[in-house]
Design a protein around this motif. Structure first.
Motif, PDB file in Angstrom:
ATOM      1  N   ARG A 111     -81.902  37.876  28.353  1.00 38.42           N
ATOM      2  CA  ARG A 111     -81.272  39.181  28.451  1.00 38.42           C
ATOM      3  C   ARG A 111     -80.221  39.183  29.559  1.00 38.42           C
ATOM      4  NH1 ARG A 111     -82.575  39.476  24.164  1.00 38.42           N
ATOM      5  NH2 ARG A 111     -83.973  40.896  23.074  1.00 38.42           N
ATOM      6  N   PHE A 112     -79.048  39.758  29.245  1.00 36.39           N
ATOM      7  CA  PHE A 112     -77.923  39.739  30.179  1.00 36.39           C
ATOM      8  C   PHE A 112     -77.211  41.092  30.196  1.00 36.39           C
ATOM      9  CE2 PHE A 112     -78.380  35.450  28.428  1.00 36.39           C
ATOM     10  CZ  PHE A 112     -78.491  34.689  29.582  1.00 36.39           C
ATOM     11  N   THR A 113     -76.604  41.379  31.347  1.00 35.36           N
ATOM     12  CA  THR A 113     -75.606  42.435  31.457  1.00 35.36           C
ATOM     13  C   THR A 113     -74.333  41.776  31.971  1.00 35.36           C
ATOM     14  OG1 THR A 113     -77.261  44.139  31.930  1.00 35.36           O
ATOM     15  CG2 THR A 113     -74.982  44.614  32.551  1.00 35.36           C
ATOM     16  N   TYR A 114     -73.232  42.066  31.306  1.00 38.23           N
ATOM     17  CA  TYR A 114     -71.961  41.406  31.619  1.00 38.23           C
ATOM     18  C   TYR A 114     -70.905  42.482  31.807  1.00 38.23           C
ATOM     19  CZ  TYR A 114     -67.911  38.283  30.677  1.00 38.23           C
ATOM     20  OH  TYR A 114     -66.739  37.578  30.736  1.00 38.23           O
ATOM     21  N   PHE A 115     -70.244  42.465  32.961  1.00 41.24           N
ATOM     22  CA  PHE A 115     -69.188  43.422  33.251  1.00 41.24           C
ATOM     23  C   PHE A 115     -67.833  42.774  32.959  1.00 41.24           C
ATOM     24  CE2 PHE A 115     -72.758  44.615  35.947  1.00 41.24           C
ATOM     25  CZ  PHE A 115     -72.851  45.987  35.695  1.00 41.24           C
ATOM     26  N   VAL A 116     -67.021  43.460  32.180  1.00 46.60           N
ATOM     27  CA  VAL A 116     -65.683  42.978  31.847  1.00 46.60           C
ATOM     28  C   VAL A 116     -64.659  43.892  32.505  1.00 46.60           C
ATOM     29  CG1 VAL A 116     -64.030  42.563  29.997  1.00 46.60           C
ATOM     30  CG2 VAL A 116     -66.423  41.962  29.661  1.00 46.60           C
ATOM     31  N   LEU A 117     -63.733  43.300  33.230  1.00 48.05           N
ATOM     32  CA  LEU A 117     -62.671  44.066  33.877  1.00 48.05           C
ATOM     33  C   LEU A 117     -61.466  44.149  32.950  1.00 48.05           C
ATOM     34  CD1 LEU A 117     -62.813  42.462  37.447  1.00 48.05           C
ATOM     35  CD2 LEU A 117     -64.004  44.499  36.633  1.00 48.05           C
ATOM     36  N   GLU A 118     -60.874  45.320  32.881  1.00 44.76           N
ATOM     37  CA  GLU A 118     -59.630  45.431  32.129  1.00 44.76           C
ATOM     38  C   GLU A 118     -58.602  44.478  32.729  1.00 44.76           C
ATOM     39  OE1 GLU A 118     -58.704  49.635  32.173  1.00 44.76           O
ATOM     40  OE2 GLU A 118     -59.722  49.909  30.239  1.00 44.76           O
ATOM     41  N   ASN A 119     -57.644  44.046  31.912  1.00 43.36           N
ATOM     42  CA  ASN A 119     -56.787  42.913  32.278  1.00 43.36           C
ATOM     43  C   ASN A 119     -56.064  43.093  33.612  1.00 43.36           C
ATOM     44  OD1 ASN A 119     -57.600  41.631  29.983  1.00 43.36           O
ATOM     45  ND2 ASN A 119     -55.718  42.022  28.826  1.00 43.36           N
ATOM     46  N   GLU A 120     -55.489  44.243  33.846  1.00 44.95           N
ATOM     47  CA  GLU A 120     -54.758  44.439  35.103  1.00 44.95           C
ATOM     48  C   GLU A 120     -55.698  44.367  36.302  1.00 44.95           C
ATOM     49  OE1 GLU A 120     -52.418  47.944  35.138  1.00 44.95           O
ATOM     50  OE2 GLU A 120     -51.126  47.332  33.456  1.00 44.95           O
ATOM     51  N   SER A 158     -58.446  39.120  29.333  1.00 44.70           N
ATOM     52  CA  SER A 158     -58.125  37.879  30.058  1.00 44.70           C
ATOM     53  C   SER A 158     -59.371  37.209  30.599  1.00 44.70           C
ATOM     54  CB  SER A 158     -57.169  38.189  31.213  1.00 44.70           C
ATOM     55  OG  SER A 158     -55.993  38.785  30.757  1.00 44.70           O
ATOM     56  N   GLN A 159     -60.313  38.002  31.027  1.00 48.82           N
ATOM     57  CA  GLN A 159     -61.563  37.470  31.578  1.00 48.82           C
ATOM     58  C   GLN A 159     -62.303  36.642  30.537  1.00 48.82           C
ATOM     59  OE1 GLN A 159     -63.944  40.429  33.594  1.00 48.82           O
ATOM     60  NE2 GLN A 159     -65.849  39.450  32.994  1.00 48.82           N
ATOM     61  N   ASN A 160     -62.430  37.176  29.320  1.00 53.03           N
ATOM     62  CA  ASN A 160     -63.127  36.443  28.261  1.00 53.03           C
ATOM     63  C   ASN A 160     -62.353  35.212  27.826  1.00 53.03           C
ATOM     64  OD1 ASN A 160     -65.138  38.352  28.288  1.00 53.03           O
ATOM     65  ND2 ASN A 160     -64.362  39.481  26.522  1.00 53.03           N
ATOM     66  N   LEU A 161     -61.043  35.326  27.772  1.00 50.83           N
ATOM     67  CA  LEU A 161     -60.215  34.181  27.397  1.00 50.83           C
ATOM     68  C   LEU A 161     -60.417  33.036  28.377  1.00 50.83           C
ATOM     69  CD1 LEU A 161     -57.992  32.977  25.586  1.00 50.83           C
ATOM     70  CD2 LEU A 161     -56.307  34.010  27.128  1.00 50.83           C
ATOM     71  N   PHE A 162     -60.514  33.364  29.651  1.00 52.56           N
ATOM     72  CA  PHE A 162     -60.755  32.326  30.658  1.00 52.56           C
ATOM     73  C   PHE A 162     -62.128  31.680  30.465  1.00 52.56           C
ATOM     74  CE2 PHE A 162     -62.947  31.448  34.683  1.00 52.56           C
ATOM     75  CZ  PHE A 162     -62.257  30.309  35.052  1.00 52.56           C
ATOM     76  N   LEU A 187     -74.026  37.499  23.596  1.00 54.92           N
ATOM     77  CA  LEU A 187     -72.984  37.586  24.611  1.00 54.92           C
ATOM     78  C   LEU A 187     -71.918  36.515  24.419  1.00 54.92           C
ATOM     79  CD1 LEU A 187     -71.634  38.752  27.031  1.00 54.92           C
ATOM     80  CD2 LEU A 187     -73.374  37.720  28.503  1.00 54.92           C
ATOM     81  N   TRP A 188     -72.329  35.310  24.056  1.00 50.88           N
ATOM     82  CA  TRP A 188     -71.324  34.257  23.863  1.00 50.88           C
ATOM     83  C   TRP A 188     -70.431  34.579  22.662  1.00 50.88           C
ATOM     84  CZ3 TRP A 188     -68.719  31.048  26.452  1.00 50.88           C
ATOM     85  CH2 TRP A 188     -67.963  30.069  25.825  1.00 50.88           C
ATOM     86  N   GLU A 189     -71.018  35.079  21.582  1.00 53.32           N
ATOM     87  CA  GLU A 189     -70.219  35.469  20.417  1.00 53.32           C
ATOM     88  C   GLU A 189     -69.244  36.583  20.788  1.00 53.32           C
ATOM     89  OE1 GLU A 189     -73.515  34.440  16.917  1.00 53.32           O
ATOM     90  OE2 GLU A 189     -73.551  36.383  17.936  1.00 53.32           O
ATOM     91  N   TYR A 190     -69.706  37.531  21.600  1.00 57.06           N
ATOM     92  CA  TYR A 190     -68.820  38.604  22.042  1.00 57.06           C
ATOM     93  C   TYR A 190     -67.649  38.047  22.846  1.00 57.06           C
ATOM     94  CZ  TYR A 190     -66.847  42.188  24.969  1.00 57.06           C
ATOM     95  OH  TYR A 190     -65.939  42.979  25.625  1.00 57.06           O
ATOM     96  N   ILE A 191     -67.944  37.173  23.821  1.00 57.41           N
ATOM     97  CA  ILE A 191     -66.879  36.602  24.652  1.00 57.41           C
ATOM     98  C   ILE A 191     -65.870  35.853  23.791  1.00 57.41           C
ATOM     99  CG2 ILE A 191     -66.414  34.825  26.397  1.00 57.41           C
ATOM    100  CD1 ILE A 191     -69.062  35.673  27.754  1.00 57.41           C
ATOM    101  N   SER A 192     -66.370  35.039  22.871  1.00 55.45           N
ATOM    102  CA  SER A 192     -65.492  34.210  22.040  1.00 55.45           C
ATOM    103  C   SER A 192     -64.631  35.038  21.097  1.00 55.45           C
ATOM    104  CB  SER A 192     -66.334  33.219  21.215  1.00 55.45           C
ATOM    105  OG  SER A 192     -67.087  32.387  22.054  1.00 55.45           O
ATOM    106  N   GLY A 224     -75.528  30.816  33.168  1.00 57.31           N
ATOM    107  CA  GLY A 224     -76.556  31.132  32.187  1.00 57.31           C
ATOM    108  C   GLY A 224     -76.053  30.837  30.793  1.00 57.31           C
ATOM    109  N   ASP A 225     -76.921  30.290  29.962  1.00 51.90           N
ATOM    110  CA  ASP A 225     -76.544  30.003  28.583  1.00 51.90           C
ATOM    111  C   ASP A 225     -76.668  31.297  27.795  1.00 51.90           C
ATOM    112  OD1 ASP A 225     -76.029  29.057  26.072  1.00 51.90           O
ATOM    113  OD2 ASP A 225     -77.345  27.307  26.218  1.00 51.90           O
ATOM    114  N   VAL A 226     -75.584  32.041  27.733  1.00 50.08           N
ATOM    115  CA  VAL A 226     -75.608  33.379  27.145  1.00 50.08           C
ATOM    116  C   VAL A 226     -75.623  33.335  25.621  1.00 50.08           C
ATOM    117  CG1 VAL A 226     -74.518  34.408  29.156  1.00 50.08           C
ATOM    118  CG2 VAL A 226     -73.082  33.587  27.274  1.00 50.08           C
ATOM    119  N   ARG A 227     -75.756  32.143  25.045  1.00 51.10           N
ATOM    120  CA  ARG A 227     -75.972  32.029  23.595  1.00 51.10           C
ATOM    121  C   ARG A 227     -77.427  32.268  23.229  1.00 51.10           C
ATOM    122  NH1 ARG A 227     -74.092  25.975  22.800  1.00 51.10           N
ATOM    123  NH2 ARG A 227     -75.543  25.857  24.552  1.00 51.10           N
ATOM    124  N   VAL A 228     -78.321  32.156  24.207  1.00 47.31           N
ATOM    125  CA  VAL A 228     -79.762  32.209  23.946  1.00 47.31           C
ATOM    126  C   VAL A 228     -80.164  33.648  23.626  1.00 47.31           C
ATOM    127  CG1 VAL A 228     -82.056  31.799  24.900  1.00 47.31           C
ATOM    128  CG2 VAL A 228     -80.173  30.228  25.433  1.00 47.31           C
TER     129      VAL A 228
END
Length: 477
Positions: free
Chosen positions: A220-229, A176-180, A165-170, A212-216
């Motif tokens: 196990r995680f579920t992460y919801f990403v909102l489209e930028n608008e 915008s959510q991941n950038l933040f 998850l951390w690799e995905y975010i980075s 949560g340290d999502v690098r581990v």
């Protein structure tokens, strides 16, 4: 006679010990694996449907790991399923090595029909789930092929190394959510009591530190990403609740954090497994509308779901804050001999803990509770205080105080934000009591202060508290 028995007994115990300490791999042999006199490499080299994978294995140099010193499990994708990958993998040595490593697990794992999930640690460092006769979601073609130093399975597709998850975010900061979230590694939202960690700078990131340290890989995680608008709209809608020192930039960042923190769940849900509601790590209930999912990305430690619509009603985000009476920060006087943490049962049979300070002889004794940052909104305030020991009613008062400021003499003063009137603690009342409301114009840390009567008389200056509950209110337009 005595001396002759000793060598015999020693031989018996030695033999018993050798039987008991047999190599676990010998037990696998006894379970019926075939061709166990050949090495894993020998068997793989003879497997007709493994020639392309073996070519990649040897090109990566990882065939040297299969030297018989350690037992491995190799998951071999059949030739047809990786034919299109070979050229690109051979052109990138790093990707090739990572790909091959992701098909080799340390230790030996047989396929069985159990629905229990077995987490396999691959040489790539990734965790791959073995569950329901599938590994990493890929089915088996010809499983449980034995050798003298491991097992291999022919599988129906490659186990592509997936991002955590951390690799995905980075790597996906176009959102915008991941950038933040990624920016929190170098930007601190609020002053924190935790010093920066020079050994692991990412743990200074408040998303990783607080949620949560999502690098581990094993978690196990579920992460919801909102489209930028949608993300920007949600952030702007929450801004009135996080007015921080009237600073627009800081308030904007804090609002972003409050949106993001409620979108991480400590369990992995694929798009098909998602229930109608899940609970985020921050405690917020997330309603799930699968029709709003525009993309699902499987990860090595969970799933990402990209949403095209907001998924959290504002009232879901305004969580009650419960302060337990027995978890005080400090008491205004030394009254340890008169302070009792009680474990009791209410009339419904529910066990609870509270604090009672009785017969302490101190006028205006106060018990203080440090609160987290409170939102810039109005709060309804309740307490539960059970007077079940004394025969008389007594009074106590609750105040909400700001953080300490220095007066002209350099002394710390706690500004009073709201002081509720002295309230009767009635006999054997197990119900919550509504005290009133207070409003904060700015997001800030605060104290809750429970104060006894202005008397030294025993029985009338008692303090008791099960909990205080602060209920944030939706702002009226």
């Amino acid at each position: 006679m005595k001396n002759s028995i000793i060598p015999i007994l020693a031989f018996v115990f030695l033999t018993f010990g050798l039987v008991q300490c047999s190599d676990p791999w010998d037990e696998h042999i006894a379970e019926g694996l075939t061709d166990v006199n050949q090495s894993l490499l020998e068997r793989l080299n003879k497997e007709e449907n493994a020639t392309l994978f073996m070519d990649l294995l040897k090109s990566s140099g990882l065939d040297n790991n299969l030297d018989g010193k350690i037992a491995y499990t190799v998951f071999v994708p059949r030739n047809e399923t990786i034919q299109s990958l070979v050229t690109n993998l051979k052109a990138d040595a790093t990707a090739l090595r990572r790909f091959v490593q992701n098909h080799i697990a340390v230790s030996t794992y047989r396929l069985n029909s159990s629905s229990d999930t077995v987490q396999l640690t691959m040489l790539s460092g990734k965790i791959v789930d073995l569950v329901n006769s599938r590994v990493g979601g890929v089915g088996f073609v010809n499983p449980n092929k034995g050798s003298s130093d491991g097992i291999y399975h022919l599988i129906d597709g490659p186990l592509m190394p997936q991002l955590n998850l951390w690799e995905y975010i980075s790597q996906n900061t176009t959102y915008s959510q991941n950038l933040f979230v990624e920016s929190l590694s170098t930007y601190n939202l609020l002053p924190t009591a935790s010093p920066d960690d020079p050994g692991d700078s990412l743990l200074n990131n408040e998303f990783l530190q607080n949620l949560g340290d999502v690098r581990v890989e094993k978690d196990r995680f579920t992460y919801f990403v909102l489209e930028n608008e949608i993300f920007d709209s949600e952030v702007n809608g929450f801004l009135p609740y996080v007015n921080y020192r009237n600073q627009a930039d800081s308030s904007l960042q804090i609002s972003r954090y409050h949106i993001v923190r409620d979108l991480l769940v400590a369990q992995a849900y694929s798009s098909t497994d998602l229930p109608a509601e899940v609970t985020s790590i921050s405690g917020v209930t997330i309603p799930v509308n699968k029709a709003d999912i525009v993309e699902t990305i499987p990860l090595s430690n969970g799933f990402v779901h990209v949403l095209r619509a907001p998924n959290l009603p504002l009232q879901n985000k305004l969580l009650d804050l419960k302060i337990e009476g027995e978890q005080w920060s400090n008491i205004s006087a030394s009254v340890g001999n008169s302070t009792f943490v009680r474990e009791k049962k209410d009339p419904l049979g529910q066990i609870f803990k509270d604090v009672m300070i009785q017969n302490h002889g101190v006028s205006l004794l106060s018990v203080n509770y440090r609160l987290p940052h409170l939102l810039s909104t109005s709060y309804d305030v309740y307490w539960r205080a059970v007077n079940d020991i004394q025969a008389n009613v007594f009074q106590q008062r609750l105040s909400i105080l700001g953080m300490a400021v220095l007066d002209e003499q350099g002394q710390s003063q706690f500004p009073e934000l709201r002081s509720f009137p002295y309230t009767n603690v009635e006999l054997r009342n197990y119900n919550e009591v509504y005290l009133g409301e207070f409003e904060l114009a700015q997001l800030q840390q605060a104290w809750a202060q429970l104060t006894g009567a202005a008397t030294t008389a025993n029985g009338t200056n008692t303090l008791v508290l099960d909990y205080i509950r602060l209920v944030p209110k939706v702002k009226q337009n």
